[in-house]
Scaffold this motif. Structure first.
Motif, short mmCIF file in Angstrom:
data_model
loop_
_atom_site.label_atom_id
_atom_site.label_comp_id
_atom_site.label_asym_id
_atom_site.label_seq_id
_atom_site.Cartn_x
_atom_site.Cartn_y
_atom_site.Cartn_z
N ALA A 1 0.84 -1.21 0.00
CA ALA A 1 0.00 0.00 0.00
C ALA A 1 0.86 1.25 0.00
O ALA A 1 0.60 2.20 -0.74
CB ALA A 1 -0.93 0.00 1.21
N TYR B 1 2.41 1.75 -3.49
CA TYR B 1 1.41 2.22 -4.46
C TYR B 1 1.04 3.67 -4.23
O TYR B 1 0.72 4.39 -5.17
CB TYR B 1 0.15 1.36 -4.41
N ARG B 2 1.10 4.10 -3.00
CA ARG B 2 0.68 5.47 -2.67
C ARG B 2 1.42 6.52 -3.50
O ARG B 2 0.89 7.57 -3.80
CB ARG B 2 0.87 5.72 -1.19
N ASP C 1 -0.15 5.40 -7.49
CA ASP C 1 -1.51 4.92 -7.77
C ASP C 1 -2.31 4.94 -6.47
O ASP C 1 -2.40 3.92 -5.77
CB ASP C 1 -1.46 3.51 -8.38
N GLN C 2 -2.88 6.09 -6.15
CA GLN C 2 -3.57 6.25 -4.87
C GLN C 2 -4.78 5.32 -4.74
O GLN C 2 -5.06 4.86 -3.65
CB GLN C 2 -3.99 7.71 -4.67
N GLN C 3 -5.47 5.05 -5.83
CA GLN C 3 -6.63 4.16 -5.75
C GLN C 3 -6.20 2.74 -5.38
O GLN C 3 -6.85 2.07 -4.58
CB GLN C 3 -7.41 4.15 -7.07
N LYS C 4 -5.11 2.28 -5.96
CA LYS C 4 -4.60 0.94 -5.63
C LYS C 4 -4.13 0.91 -4.17
O LYS C 4 -4.39 -0.06 -3.45
CB LYS C 4 -3.46 0.57 -6.58
N ALA C 5 -3.46 1.96 -3.74
CA ALA C 5 -3.03 2.05 -2.34
C ALA C 5 -4.25 1.98 -1.42
O ALA C 5 -4.23 1.28 -0.40
CB ALA C 5 -2.25 3.33 -2.10
N LYS C 6 -5.30 2.71 -1.77
CA LYS C 6 -6.52 2.73 -0.99
C LYS C 6 -7.11 1.32 -0.86
O LYS C 6 -7.56 0.93 0.22
CB LYS C 6 -7.53 3.68 -1.63
N GLU C 7 -7.07 0.55 -1.92
CA GLU C 7 -7.58 -0.82 -1.88
C GLU C 7 -6.82 -1.66 -0.83
O GLU C 7 -7.43 -2.41 -0.07
CB GLU C 7 -7.46 -1.49 -3.24
N TYR C 8 -5.50 -1.51 -0.83
CA TYR C 8 -4.70 -2.27 0.14
C TYR C 8 -4.93 -1.77 1.57
O TYR C 8 -5.04 -2.57 2.51
CB TYR C 8 -3.21 -2.23 -0.21
N LYS D 1 -8.20 -3.12 2.74
CA LYS D 1 -8.07 -4.54 3.09
C LYS D 1 -7.45 -4.69 4.48
O LYS D 1 -7.93 -5.48 5.30
CB LYS D 1 -7.23 -5.27 2.04
#
Length: 98
Positions: free
Chosen positions: A15, A18-19, A22-29, A32
């Motif tokens: 996370a 990714y931050r 790709d903030q959206q991908k980081a947000k997903e992690y 989770k």
């Protein structure tokens, strides 16, 4: 990640990486982690900060509050203090700049 796809530290590290791009991908992690590893205190500060950057202040506030609760339960007063300072700043209660 292949050895243990649910390891909290590994998810947190991914996370964080990714931050940067790709903030959206980081947000997903982060989401989770918040859902599946709620006692992993390190997540709360960074997840709430990201939500704030994304313009989701209500969610950032909720995450900071939950993080303060968990860090207090875990006896991690350093994390609690950092979360409280960030929360105060989010809420406009940061008087150090005055």
């Amino acid at each position: 990640m292949e050895d243990d796809p649910n390891d909290a530290f590994t998810l947190y590290a991914i996370a964080t990486e990714y931050r940067n791009f790709d903030q959206q991908k980081a947000k997903e992690y982060y989401d989770k982690l918040l859902a599946e590893h709620e006692n992993y205190v390190g997540t709360y500060y960074h997840a709430a900060s990201l939500y704030n950057e994304l313009g989701q202040q209500d969610e950032a506030e909720r995450i900071y509050k939950k993080g303060m609760q968990i860090s207090r339960q875990e006896g991690n007063m350093h994390a609690f203090s950092e979360l409280q300072q960030a929360y105060n700043k989010l809420m406009g209660l940061d008087y150090e700049d005055d």
